[in-house]
Design an enzyme around this catalytic site. Structure first.
Site, PDB file in Angstrom:
ATOM      1  CE  LYS A   1      -3.738   2.318   2.473  1.00 49.56           C
ATOM      2  NZ  LYS A   1      -4.674   2.258   3.628  1.00 49.56           N
TER       3      LYS A   1
ATOM      4  CE  LYS B   1      -6.526   1.900  -0.798  1.00 45.53           C
ATOM      5  NZ  LYS B   1      -7.231   1.897   0.502  1.00 45.53           N
TER       6      LYS B   1
END
Length: 329
Positions: free
Chosen positions: A196, A254
């Protein structure tokens, strides 16, 4: 003289293109993010995410039923926590009758076979909008990981099938896995946000949950001390491998469209399912450009969705899930 082999023969019409298509999208590819709020009769459109809504629990039931009818079988729950319940310790996150816990039960009551994943991070519960507890101007890793483990256990007790830690604290997967195992939740899965990145693409999401970091003296103004530097590639592989070693069942990259190289790198490296999150900023950009008439909404939506699958994603978390499936039908 032309060669005997002409590649365009396989592009002549839609029938042959469909027959030889290498990548196919189905409803089974999608994980649907859902935003939940307190109250009744609330279906509140998010200004920066046109045609996407926050739902109160009673209307969440209707949305879940519609998703199931469309063939969408997995949801990822997020909650918007009232300001008066926010603090620096994530106290409300552990409330067995909290909004997340009730949301899990609501989905399972209305659609028992729906796969329910839950967001595990402190930012919706934090007075400072951070994913961890703050002490002396720093995000405290190990104490935060313990709270995240308690939070995960609470979600499992409510009926969650998977918990999805999105915080990026070091070692939190092992801490969560051990907590679940110790309490007998051996079948509760973990989908880790393993790679992320600290990204500007998250803006509309933070508006949706009112979870942006606050701008105060001695408090970090961003999440760069724990989310990844977007210049880094090999670090994503290390993070992902560590999470798998600690017990992650699914790993996630992400954001999405700007990180397709990372999706492919990780897919080539690991033997667990790989998820990707087409985040709020990506959704908002497509919506805004389509509204201006600069891009064809449906074509761009399908092209970006196909890009995630082609890059190697087994699971696509996307605010476009309903629209894609309706178009496929």
């Amino acid at each position: 003289m032309f060669p005997l082999r002409r590649n365009r023969r396989l592009r002549t019409n839609e029938a042959i293109r469909s027959l030889v298509r290498e990548t196919v999208i189905t409803p089974n590819d999608f994980l649907v993010p859902l935003f939940v709020v307190e109250g009744k009769g609330i279906k509140d459109e998010i200004p920066s995410m046109p045609n996407y809504f926050r739902y109160s629990l009673d209307l969440l039931e209707n949305e879940v039923k519609e998703l199931w009818k469309l063939g969408l079988k997995s949801v990822l729950l997020f909650v918007k926590v009232p300001d008066n319940l926010k603090d620096n310790k994530g106290t409300e996150a552990l409330n067995p009758d909290g909004l997340m816990q009730r949301a899990v039960k609501t989905v399972k009551n209305v659609c028992p076979d729906m796969l329910v994943m839950t967001d595990v991070a402190l930012d919706p519960y934090s007075a400072y909008g951070h994913d961890g507890i703050i002490e002396n101007g720093q995000i405290i890793n190990d104490v935060t990981a313990e709270v995240l483990a308690e939070m995960s256990l609470s979600h499992a007790q409510a009926g969650a099938d998977f918990v999805a830690p999105s915080d990026m604290m070091d070692g939190r997967i092992l801490t969560i896995r051990e907590a679940l195992e110790d309490e007998g939740y051996t079948n509760t899965g973990i989908m880790s946000y393993s790679a992320k990145y600290a990204s500007a693409f998250y803006g509309p999401f933070r508006d949706a949950l009112d979870s942006a970091p606050v701008d105060l003296v001695d408090i970090p103004k961003d999440k760069k001390t724990y989310q990844m530097d977007f210049a880094n590639r090999f670090e994503a592989i290390r993070e992902t491998e560590m999470d798998i070693d600690e017990g992650a069942d699914i790993v996630m990259v992400k954001p999405g469209i700007s990180y397709l190289d990372i999706v492919r790198e990780i897919k080539n490296d690991v033997d667990v399912p790989v998820a990707v999150y087409q985040v709020s900023g990506e959704y908002a950009m497509i919506k805004a450009a389509a509204e201006k008439g600069w891009l064809d909404h449906d074509q761009i939506m399908m092209e970006t969705t196909m890009a995630f699958k082609r890059a190697g994603a087994d699971i696509i978390a996307s605010y476009f899930a309903k629209d894609v499936v309706k178009l496929l039908k």
